[in-house]
Design an enzyme around this catalytic site. Sequence first.
Site, short mmCIF file in Angstrom:
data_model
loop_
_atom_site.label_atom_id
_atom_site.label_comp_id
_atom_site.label_asym_id
_atom_site.label_seq_id
_atom_site.Cartn_x
_atom_site.Cartn_y
_atom_site.Cartn_z
N GLY A 69 -14.28 -20.70 24.27
CA GLY A 69 -13.40 -20.52 25.41
C GLY A 69 -13.59 -21.55 26.50
N ASN A 149 -13.70 -10.96 33.46
CA ASN A 149 -14.84 -10.69 32.58
C ASN A 149 -15.90 -9.79 33.20
OD1 ASN A 149 -15.01 -13.32 34.09
ND2 ASN A 149 -17.16 -13.13 33.50
N GLN A 177 -11.28 -12.58 27.44
CA GLN A 177 -11.64 -11.16 27.37
C GLN A 177 -10.54 -10.29 26.77
OE1 GLN A 177 -14.45 -9.63 27.83
NE2 GLN A 177 -15.62 -11.38 28.60
N SER A 197 -11.91 -17.17 22.60
CA SER A 197 -13.22 -17.41 22.01
C SER A 197 -13.52 -16.36 20.96
CB SER A 197 -14.29 -17.39 23.10
OG SER A 197 -15.54 -17.77 22.60
N HIS A 199 -16.22 -15.13 19.50
CA HIS A 199 -17.31 -14.16 19.58
C HIS A 199 -17.01 -13.00 20.52
CE1 HIS A 199 -19.40 -15.21 23.49
NE2 HIS A 199 -18.63 -16.27 23.35
N THR A 234 -14.86 -33.53 12.88
CA THR A 234 -14.60 -32.67 11.73
C THR A 234 -14.63 -31.20 12.16
OG1 THR A 234 -15.63 -34.29 10.26
CG2 THR A 234 -15.42 -32.03 9.43
N CYS A 319 -27.46 -14.96 35.43
CA CYS A 319 -28.89 -14.70 35.44
C CYS A 319 -29.60 -16.01 35.15
CB CYS A 319 -29.26 -13.66 34.38
SG CYS A 319 -31.01 -13.28 34.28
#
Length: 380
Positions: A69, A149, A177, A197, A199, A234, A319
């Site tokens: 993302g 998010n 999100q 994104s 994941h 690639t 964090c």
Amino acid sequence: MIYLDNAATTSLSTKALETLVSVSQEVYGNPSSIHTFGRKANQILRQARQDIAHSLRVKSEQIIFTSGGSEADNLAIKGYALAHQNKGKHLITTAIEHHAVLHTMEYLEERFGFEVTYLQPVNQQITAQQVKEALRPDTILVSIMYANNETGQLLPIQEIGELLQSHQAAFHVDAVQAVGKVPLFPEELGIDFLAASAHKFHGPKGVGFLYSKHAKLDSLINGGKQENQHRAGTENLPAIAAMARALTDQIKQYQRNLDYIRQLREQFLTEIAKIDHYINQSEHTLPHILNIGFPGYLNEQLLMRLDLAGIAVSSGSACTAGVIQNSHVLEALYGTDSQRLKESIRISFSEENTAEEIHTLSQTIKEIIGGAPTWHSNHK
């Protein structure tokens, strides 16, 4: 362990993992090669692009594969702004965007002399009227996220898209999100660029995509003609194929997942109803994210005790070196002196969570909150 930090990343689905492994082992050719191995790889790449485009109801050539993302956001914002700066150098975004957008805007300001208007929430809301008032003849790009998010807040994307139909400015939406969780059709919403994104919807890390309605973009990576000459290098074929599989599966069952996650959220709120708390969200939110605070209890202490109990949630903010930094989103919503900044945590659900896990979470929080407060709060 109970995992409730799905807004940070989701687990890799079984089918996505199977696709990742099988393509890695069996289709190892370079998609740009013309021999049999390359043609087979290219076929897998084309199919993945078509599957993702089908999910968004767009053309396959409008899908650009990226590393995630953040790269998709950067390619849309930098690529479009630099390629069209002859039309103007004014950009519009909001103060509650992900840092992938905010830092990119700052880069364009500092290095190329662009002027950026950062819309501030009014009564915890960003409105299309604010965008309308900020537009200028030299505005060339508006970047507004689909869902925040940290709080799950849904922004008025369709209204903004309709507004920009009569203006030269392109419309970029960070939908990281939201993709895979709710139906998203860029053309119907008037979106020119949409970032996603893998994941975040049970695909692998390190891969994502950008929907781009515009062919003219400055490239971030040069050296080859891959991705319609928008991104050299690639392609990460196994991850791309796994991403397409994960998204296809999520889209097929999105309504069932949405209903189930709403149930989990309501169960949790019902079970903690007698505990003093507040919710950092508006009425229009993605149910997957719950940003909640408990007056008198420092979030870092609550996070640590939940972690010791085997429950993973987050503050939703940055964090660094183990120290929780104040959320720029909550600062924009409530002010820099609000004690919500020190008390709020983010619980983010997935369809893989269970009612038993949610019950354990609520009971554990009750036990923790039952002790003495960690600080004095006048919560505002």
